[in-house]
Design an enzyme around this catalytic site. Structure first.
Site, mmCIF file in Angstrom:
data_model
loop_
_atom_site.group_PDB
_atom_site.id
_atom_site.type_symbol
_atom_site.label_atom_id
_atom_site.label_comp_id
_atom_site.label_asym_id
_atom_site.label_seq_id
_atom_site.Cartn_x
_atom_site.Cartn_y
_atom_site.Cartn_z
ATOM 1 N N ASP A 51 23.435 -17.300 73.699
ATOM 2 C CA ASP A 51 24.097 -16.960 74.958
ATOM 3 C C ASP A 51 23.436 -17.700 76.120
ATOM 4 O OD1 ASP A 51 25.848 -15.149 76.684
ATOM 5 O OD2 ASP A 51 23.856 -14.600 77.390
ATOM 6 N N GLU A 123 27.839 -17.840 69.317
ATOM 7 C CA GLU A 123 26.598 -17.841 70.098
ATOM 8 C C GLU A 123 25.378 -17.901 69.183
ATOM 9 O OE1 GLU A 123 27.871 -15.384 74.142
ATOM 10 O OE2 GLU A 123 27.032 -14.284 72.441
#
Length: 232
Positions: A51, A123
């Protein structure tokens, strides 16, 4: 599964030095309850890292490619690129769902097509590539799979989410601010569905559902915008 991981490496365009990192990026926490290997870990830490890597890559690309755009617009475009829907589409193009380690229950309930789960996996894979290959390789990976969309969003100008659009319209027309309530939470912890309502004063305007409170509110706002557009 090793052959499957090698197959996925070809799709990713990345040859891992430590293939265990790629495997870890594919392990959903539901799988741990059924796994014989008690030392396994879920992909959540890699998701956390990925992320941050995604945000840095997106920020850097937008900053360098669109010097004319102000900070607020860049923020909106970045949010549109790294949202669940966008990352889930990128994961689907790579076919990540078929490589996931899931519990039988999660698999039967459609986990391999779950947008939130797919976005989280994208992610995690990003985080794994960064750890294994470093910044240049993760840049190349994200360039291949997200850069085209980033450029499209940047060229289209200001991107605003549905909640922001709705607030601007209603404040201008009625001088009030829409507000939201979460009405229901359903499903197990790893696959919750939230139902949100958007209100003008005490009048309920629309409902929306999503796999997070924010996503449910966004869906409710989008339905309200559609109602306003159609003057219903």
């Amino acid at each position: 599964m090793k052959n499957k991981l090698t197959e996925l490496e070809e799709k990713l365009g990345v040859k891992f030095k430590n293939q265990t990192l790629l495997k870890k990026a594919l392990i959903h926490r539901s799988y741990l309850n059924e796994a014989k290997e008690k030392s396994l870990q879920s992909n959540e830490r890699l998701e956390f890292l990925g992320d941050a890597v995604l945000e840095l890559w997106t920020t850097q690309e937008l900053f360098n490619r669109f010097p004319q755009l102000p900070e607020g617009v860049l923020t909106n475009i970045r949010a549109a690129l790294v949202c669940t829907e966008s990352l889930a589409r990128a994961a689907q193009k790579l076919g990540l769902g078929q490589y996931l380690y899931l519990s039988r229950g999660e698999d039967k309930s459609g986990g391999r097509q779950n947008p939130s789960l797919l976005a989280d996996t994208f992610e995690a894979v990003t985080g794994a590539i960064y750890l294994d290959q470093g910044w240049p390789q993760v840049q190349q990976f994200l360039d291949r799979h997200l850069l085209k969309k980033l450029i499209e969003l940047g060229r289209s100008g200001d991107i605003k989410d549905a909640k922001t659009k709705l607030q601007e319209i209603i404040q201008a027309e009625r001088r009030i601010t829409p507000h939201y309530r979460i009405l229901r939470e359903e499903g197990p912890d790893h696959a919750k569905i939230f139902t949100a309502a958007v209100y003008f004063h005490d009048q309920q305007i629309a409902l929306g559902q999503g796999q997070s409170k924010r996503a449910a509110e966004e869906a409710a706002a989008q339905k309200a915008l559609t109602l306003i557009k159609n003057k219903i």
